[in-house]
Design an enzyme around this catalytic site. Structure first.
Site, PDB file in Angstrom:
ATOM      1  N   PRO A  89       0.825  -1.221   0.000  1.00 38.82           N
ATOM      2  CA  PRO A  89       0.000   0.000   0.000  1.00 38.82           C
ATOM      3  C   PRO A  89       0.855   1.265   0.000  1.00 38.82           C
ATOM      4  O   PRO A  89       0.336   2.361  -0.170  1.00 38.82           O
ATOM      5  CB  PRO A  89      -0.817  -0.126   1.292  1.00 38.82           C
ATOM      6  N   GLU A 116       1.357  -8.077   9.024  1.00 38.16           N
ATOM      7  CA  GLU A 116       1.741  -6.664   9.154  1.00 38.16           C
ATOM      8  C   GLU A 116       2.673  -6.213   8.026  1.00 38.16           C
ATOM      9  O   GLU A 116       3.016  -5.046   7.923  1.00 38.16           O
ATOM     10  CB  GLU A 116       2.419  -6.421  10.505  1.00 38.16           C
ATOM     11  N   ARG A 154      -2.904  -9.512 -20.152  1.00 39.34           N
ATOM     12  CA  ARG A 154      -3.839  -9.332 -21.273  1.00 39.34           C
ATOM     13  C   ARG A 154      -3.279  -8.422 -22.351  1.00 39.34           C
ATOM     14  O   ARG A 154      -3.784  -8.397 -23.466  1.00 39.34           O
ATOM     15  CB  ARG A 154      -5.213  -8.866 -20.787  1.00 39.34           C
ATOM     16  N   ASP A 169     -10.146  -0.047 -25.026  1.00 39.14           N
ATOM     17  CA  ASP A 169     -10.603  -0.130 -23.637  1.00 39.14           C
ATOM     18  C   ASP A 169     -10.398   1.172 -22.877  1.00 39.14           C
ATOM     19  O   ASP A 169      -9.516   1.960 -23.206  1.00 39.14           O
ATOM     20  CB  ASP A 169      -9.814  -1.217 -22.885  1.00 39.14           C
TER      21      ASP A 169
HETATM   22  N1  SAH Z   1       1.424  -2.687   7.715  1.00 38.91           N
HETATM   23  C1  SAH Z   1       1.479  -2.407   6.317  1.00 38.91           C
HETATM   24  C2  SAH Z   1       0.296  -3.024   5.595  1.00 38.91           C
HETATM   25  C3  SAH Z   1       0.324  -4.519   5.598  1.00 38.91           C
HETATM   26  S1  SAH Z   1      -0.988  -5.191   4.705  1.00 38.91           S
HETATM   27  C4  SAH Z   1       1.451  -0.899   6.088  1.00 38.91           C
HETATM   28  O1  SAH Z   1       0.812  -0.207   6.870  1.00 38.91           O
HETATM   29  O2  SAH Z   1       2.033  -0.394   5.120  1.00 38.91           O
HETATM   30  C5  SAH Z   1      -0.350  -6.781   4.325  1.00 38.91           C
HETATM   31  C6  SAH Z   1       0.180  -6.955   2.926  1.00 38.91           C
HETATM   32  O3  SAH Z   1      -0.882  -6.780   2.011  1.00 38.91           O
HETATM   33  C7  SAH Z   1       1.268  -5.998   2.498  1.00 38.91           C
HETATM   34  O4  SAH Z   1       2.522  -6.489   2.868  1.00 38.91           O
HETATM   35  C8  SAH Z   1       1.093  -5.948   0.990  1.00 38.91           C
HETATM   36  O5  SAH Z   1       1.821  -6.982   0.343  1.00 38.91           O
HETATM   37  C9  SAH Z   1      -0.390  -6.217   0.803  1.00 38.91           C
HETATM   38  N2  SAH Z   1      -1.205  -5.023   0.517  1.00 38.91           N
HETATM   39  C10 SAH Z   1      -2.107  -4.449   1.336  1.00 38.91           C
HETATM   40  N3  SAH Z   1      -2.699  -3.390   0.764  1.00 38.91           N
HETATM   41  C11 SAH Z   1      -2.180  -3.281  -0.478  1.00 38.91           C
HETATM   42  C12 SAH Z   1      -2.387  -2.373  -1.568  1.00 38.91           C
HETATM   43  N4  SAH Z   1      -3.240  -1.352  -1.494  1.00 38.91           N
HETATM   44  N5  SAH Z   1      -1.676  -2.569  -2.700  1.00 38.91           N
HETATM   45  C13 SAH Z   1      -0.790  -3.582  -2.796  1.00 38.91           C
HETATM   46  N6  SAH Z   1      -0.540  -4.465  -1.796  1.00 38.91           N
HETATM   47  C14 SAH Z   1      -1.219  -4.326  -0.643  1.00 38.91           C
END
Ligand code: SAH
Length: 229
Positions: A89, A116, A154, A169
């Site tokens: 994220p 986490e 794709r 698209d």
């Molecule tokens: N503690 C982290 C979030 C962990 S979520 C933080 O606050 O940054 C657990 C896992 O989900 C992450 O390691 C990632 O691989 C995935 N993940 C969660 N949300 C995501 C998003 N919006 N985009 C891509 N991967 C995501």
């Protein structure tokens, strides 16, 4: 195009990518997708791959060594270094242009975090780029990896029947696609725009172009402004 996905839930990813368009492309040998179970690289007899965070706090953190070993197993026989993406994220928000660029590569490795997240040191060691699918948090990187993987695959030549299948698209040229209709010609009293039944290709093209603009302006005005920049 080869994509290696490092994950704690390989079946979740492989079953989703074995269906439909992407599944057929794999069957036809156009793309190769391997799901690597990070747990296979745990040196713990219980196949444990996570531990408590240093400094305290809730949740578990994925440990660096099994991820690094899983990565090594993927790259050890590679001639060229693949692009290594960590789904996070905190990453650059994914879009169609990134899908286009990635679809030109021959080898990508994706790392899915869970819980986490992942020990920062393995990110520093192996990851080239962090990619997010939007400003919200999921429980794991598997769904983001599937989304990114699907949208890249794709665009690989031969996966869809022709370039036109994706070049019209939404987002491909910075606009949303025109509305689509198919049989029956009338549905609950609603007809189909006359021009689409006319067989006049130039008029159809013109109508589609206008509709594309009208829709984009109504649904996503931010895209129009972006195109002007
Ligand atoms: N503690 C982290 C979030 C962990 S979520 C933080 O606050 O940054 C657990 C896992 O989900 C992450 O390691 C990632 O691989 C995935 N993940 C969660 N949300 C995501 C998003 N919006 N985009 C891509 N991967 C995501």
């Amino acid at each position: 195009m080869k994509i290696d996905i490092l994950t704690l839930f390989p079946q979740m990813v492989s079953s989703a990518l074995s269906e439909s368009v992407i599944g057929r492309a794999i069957e036809n040998g156009i793309i190769e997708i391997n799901c690597i179970d990070i747990r296979d690289f745990s040196d713990n007899k219980h196949r444990k791959v996570d531990d408590y965070p240093y400094g305290g706090g809730s949740g578990m953190v994925m440990q660096a060594p099994p991820i690094y070993s899983a990565y090594q197993s993927v790259v050890q026989n590679c001639e060229a270094k693949p692009l290594v993406i960590y789904l996070s994220p905190q990453g650059k928000v994914f879009n169609q242009n990134m899908a286009k660029e990635f679809s030109k590569l021959s080898h990508i490795v994706m790392l899915c975090g869970h819980y986490e997240g992942v020990d920062e040191r393995v990110i520093e060691e192996i990851v080239d780029l962090e990619v997010s699918i939007g400003d919200y948090v999921l429980t794991g990187g598997e769904i983001p990896a599937m989304a990114v993987c699907d949208s890249i695959c794709r665009l690989v030549p031969g996966v869809l029947p022709c370039e036109e299948a994706y070049s019209n698209d939404s987002h491909y040229n910075g606009m949303l696609e025109y509305p689509q209709y198919t049989r029956p010609p009338e549905f609950l009293g609603r007809g189909v725009p006359e021009v689409l039944l006319s067989g006049h290709h130039a008029n159809i093209e013109k109508w589609r172009h206008e509709q594309s603009f009208i829709r984009t302006k109504a649904k996503r005005p931010d895209l129009i402004n972006k195109n002007d920049e």
